[in-house]
Design a protein around this motif. Structure first.
Motif, PDB file in Angstrom:
ATOM      1  N   ARG A  58       0.848  -1.231   0.101  1.00 57.01           N
ATOM      2  CA  ARG A  58      -0.014   0.020   0.083  1.00 57.01           C
ATOM      3  C   ARG A  58       0.790   1.248   0.203  1.00 57.01           C
ATOM      4  O   ARG A  58       1.970   1.246   0.724  1.00 57.01           O
ATOM      5  CB  ARG A  58      -0.748   0.003   1.256  1.00 57.01           C
ATOM      6  CG  ARG A  58      -1.725   1.296   1.447  1.00 57.01           C
ATOM      7  CD  ARG A  58      -2.457   1.220   2.685  1.00 57.01           C
ATOM      8  NE  ARG A  58      -3.444   0.026   2.872  1.00 57.01           N
ATOM      9  CZ  ARG A  58      -3.969  -0.574   3.675  1.00 57.01           C
ATOM     10  NH1 ARG A  58      -3.341  -0.346   5.067  1.00 57.01           N
ATOM     11  NH2 ARG A  58      -4.650  -1.504   3.567  1.00 57.01           N
ATOM     12  N   PHE A  59       0.460   2.250  -0.839  1.00 57.88           N
ATOM     13  CA  PHE A  59       1.254   3.527  -0.920  1.00 57.88           C
ATOM     14  C   PHE A  59       0.328   4.710  -0.802  1.00 57.88           C
ATOM     15  O   PHE A  59      -0.622   4.783  -1.538  1.00 57.88           O
ATOM     16  CB  PHE A  59       1.866   3.708  -2.129  1.00 57.88           C
ATOM     17  CG  PHE A  59       2.758   4.757  -2.197  1.00 57.88           C
ATOM     18  CD1 PHE A  59       4.111   4.385  -1.713  1.00 57.88           C
ATOM     19  CD2 PHE A  59       2.712   5.859  -3.105  1.00 57.88           C
ATOM     20  CE1 PHE A  59       5.133   5.581  -1.788  1.00 57.88           C
ATOM     21  CE2 PHE A  59       3.649   6.775  -3.025  1.00 57.88           C
ATOM     22  CZ  PHE A  59       4.954   6.843  -2.451  1.00 57.88           C
ATOM     23  N   SER A  60       0.653   5.402   0.301  1.00 53.35           N
ATOM     24  CA  SER A  60      -0.150   6.788   0.478  1.00 53.35           C
ATOM     25  C   SER A  60       0.496   7.777   0.032  1.00 53.35           C
ATOM     26  O   SER A  60       1.575   8.268   0.307  1.00 53.35           O
ATOM     27  CB  SER A  60      -0.572   7.123   2.156  1.00 53.35           C
ATOM     28  OG  SER A  60      -1.221   5.938   2.549  1.00 53.35           O
ATOM     29  N   ILE A  61      -0.305   8.666  -0.594  1.00 55.19           N
ATOM     30  CA  ILE A  61       0.149  10.024  -1.438  1.00 55.19           C
ATOM     31  C   ILE A  61      -0.385  11.320  -0.713  1.00 55.19           C
ATOM     32  O   ILE A  61      -1.599  11.185  -0.666  1.00 55.19           O
ATOM     33  CB  ILE A  61       0.040  10.005  -2.979  1.00 55.19           C
ATOM     34  CG1 ILE A  61       0.661   8.749  -3.416  1.00 55.19           C
ATOM     35  CG2 ILE A  61       0.473  11.023  -3.542  1.00 55.19           C
ATOM     36  CD1 ILE A  61       0.116   8.526  -4.905  1.00 55.19           C
ATOM     37  N   TYR A  62       0.241  12.032  -0.458  1.00 54.00           N
ATOM     38  CA  TYR A  62      -0.077  13.243   0.170  1.00 54.00           C
ATOM     39  C   TYR A  62       0.162  14.495  -0.571  1.00 54.00           C
ATOM     40  O   TYR A  62       1.462  14.872  -0.451  1.00 54.00           O
ATOM     41  CB  TYR A  62       0.453  13.620   1.848  1.00 54.00           C
ATOM     42  CG  TYR A  62       0.170  12.450   2.677  1.00 54.00           C
ATOM     43  CD1 TYR A  62      -1.271  12.339   3.231  1.00 54.00           C
ATOM     44  CD2 TYR A  62       0.898  11.359   2.719  1.00 54.00           C
ATOM     45  CE1 TYR A  62      -1.511  11.142   3.987  1.00 54.00           C
ATOM     46  CE2 TYR A  62       0.672  10.367   3.621  1.00 54.00           C
ATOM     47  CZ  TYR A  62      -0.601   9.993   4.260  1.00 54.00           C
ATOM     48  OH  TYR A  62      -0.947   9.287   5.162  1.00 54.00           O
ATOM     49  N   LEU A  63      -0.528  15.197  -1.103  1.00 53.31           N
ATOM     50  CA  LEU A  63      -0.282  16.370  -1.957  1.00 53.31           C
ATOM     51  C   LEU A  63      -0.562  17.772  -1.316  1.00 53.31           C
ATOM     52  O   LEU A  63      -0.992  17.582   0.151  1.00 53.31           O
ATOM     53  CB  LEU A  63      -0.931  16.382  -3.189  1.00 53.31           C
ATOM     54  CG  LEU A  63      -0.528  15.241  -4.078  1.00 53.31           C
ATOM     55  CD1 LEU A  63      -1.630  15.337  -5.340  1.00 53.31           C
ATOM     56  CD2 LEU A  63       0.754  15.166  -4.436  1.00 53.31           C
ATOM     57  N   GLU A  64      -0.643  18.692  -1.722  1.00 49.11           N
ATOM     58  CA  GLU A  64      -0.796  20.087  -0.663  1.00 49.11           C
ATOM     59  C   GLU A  64      -2.205  19.966  -0.302  1.00 49.11           C
ATOM     60  O   GLU A  64      -2.183  20.332   0.921  1.00 49.11           O
ATOM     61  CB  GLU A  64      -0.601  21.160  -1.716  1.00 49.11           C
ATOM     62  CG  GLU A  64       0.881  21.664  -2.181  1.00 49.11           C
ATOM     63  CD  GLU A  64       0.923  22.605  -3.175  1.00 49.11           C
ATOM     64  OE1 GLU A  64       0.095  23.296  -3.335  1.00 49.11           O
ATOM     65  OE2 GLU A  64       1.761  22.711  -3.801  1.00 49.11           O
ATOM     66  N   GLU A  71      -3.879   0.872  -3.337  1.00 53.37           N
ATOM     67  CA  GLU A  71      -3.661  -0.515  -2.775  1.00 53.37           C
ATOM     68  C   GLU A  71      -2.919  -1.506  -4.292  1.00 53.37           C
ATOM     69  O   GLU A  71      -2.709  -0.764  -5.269  1.00 53.37           O
ATOM     70  CB  GLU A  71      -4.876  -1.170  -2.837  1.00 53.37           C
ATOM     71  CG  GLU A  71      -5.896  -0.438  -1.720  1.00 53.37           C
ATOM     72  CD  GLU A  71      -5.295  -0.503  -0.183  1.00 53.37           C
ATOM     73  OE1 GLU A  71      -4.474  -1.773   0.165  1.00 53.37           O
ATOM     74  OE2 GLU A  71      -5.761   0.253   0.691  1.00 53.37           O
ATOM     75  N   GLU A  72      -2.487  -2.523  -3.810  1.00 55.93           N
ATOM     76  CA  GLU A  72      -2.033  -3.491  -4.758  1.00 55.93           C
ATOM     77  C   GLU A  72      -2.525  -3.273  -6.415  1.00 55.93           C
ATOM     78  O   GLU A  72      -4.039  -3.388  -6.114  1.00 55.93           O
ATOM     79  CB  GLU A  72      -1.915  -4.870  -4.483  1.00 55.93           C
ATOM     80  CG  GLU A  72      -0.806  -5.160  -3.311  1.00 55.93           C
ATOM     81  CD  GLU A  72      -0.671  -6.353  -2.957  1.00 55.93           C
ATOM     82  OE1 GLU A  72      -1.026  -7.500  -3.514  1.00 55.93           O
ATOM     83  OE2 GLU A  72       0.021  -6.746  -1.731  1.00 55.93           O
ATOM     84  N   ASN A  73      -1.967  -3.436  -7.228  1.00 51.99           N
ATOM     85  CA  ASN A  73      -2.477  -3.172  -8.471  1.00 51.99           C
ATOM     86  C   ASN A  73      -3.256  -1.927  -9.047  1.00 51.99           C
ATOM     87  O   ASN A  73      -4.122  -1.964 -10.054  1.00 51.99           O
ATOM     88  CB  ASN A  73      -3.390  -4.449  -9.184  1.00 51.99           C
ATOM     89  CG  ASN A  73      -2.692  -5.585  -8.795  1.00 51.99           C
ATOM     90  OD1 ASN A  73      -1.379  -5.892  -9.407  1.00 51.99           O
ATOM     91  ND2 ASN A  73      -3.094  -6.854  -8.102  1.00 51.99           N
ATOM     92  N   GLU A  74      -3.193  -0.915  -8.316  1.00 54.98           N
ATOM     93  CA  GLU A  74      -3.781   0.416  -8.304  1.00 54.98           C
ATOM     94  C   GLU A  74      -2.889   1.548  -8.812  1.00 54.98           C
ATOM     95  O   GLU A  74      -1.694   1.296  -8.636  1.00 54.98           O
ATOM     96  CB  GLU A  74      -4.507   0.999  -7.359  1.00 54.98           C
ATOM     97  CG  GLU A  74      -5.609   0.105  -7.150  1.00 54.98           C
ATOM     98  CD  GLU A  74      -6.564   0.702  -5.728  1.00 54.98           C
ATOM     99  OE1 GLU A  74      -7.907   0.293  -5.584  1.00 54.98           O
ATOM    100  OE2 GLU A  74      -5.983   1.394  -4.741  1.00 54.98           O
TER     101      GLU A  74
END
Length: 75
Positions: A58-64, A71-74
């Motif tokens: 899982r990878f969380s992205i935080y922008l301004e 999640e996997e495969n997204e």
């Protein structure tokens, strides 16, 4: 002939975190695979665009003013 590759297979061969593996090029743009663990500090690449695809985990992205968790495969 069109070259293809398995992202998961390439991912499983990576031994270290934080060192990108170049998978190829499309229209002059490099396709890189990066294995990360923990937090990645916010940074900006003005000279190029990015596309993030989660192969495993899982990878969380935080922008301004936005947040997204992939999640996997997204992408």
């Amino acid at each position: 002939m069109i070259n293809k590759s398995s992202l998961y297979q390439a991912y499983t061969t990576m031994q270290s975190y934080g060192s990108p593996m170049t998978l190829g090029k499309v229209n002059g743009c490099e396709i890189n695979l990066l294995k990360v663990q923990g937090n990645v500090s916010w940074h900006l690449h003005k000279e190029r665009d990015k596309m993030i695809i989660v192969v495993k985990g899982r990878f969380s992205i935080y922008l301004e003013d936005q947040e997204a968790t992939l999640e996997e495969n997204e992408a």
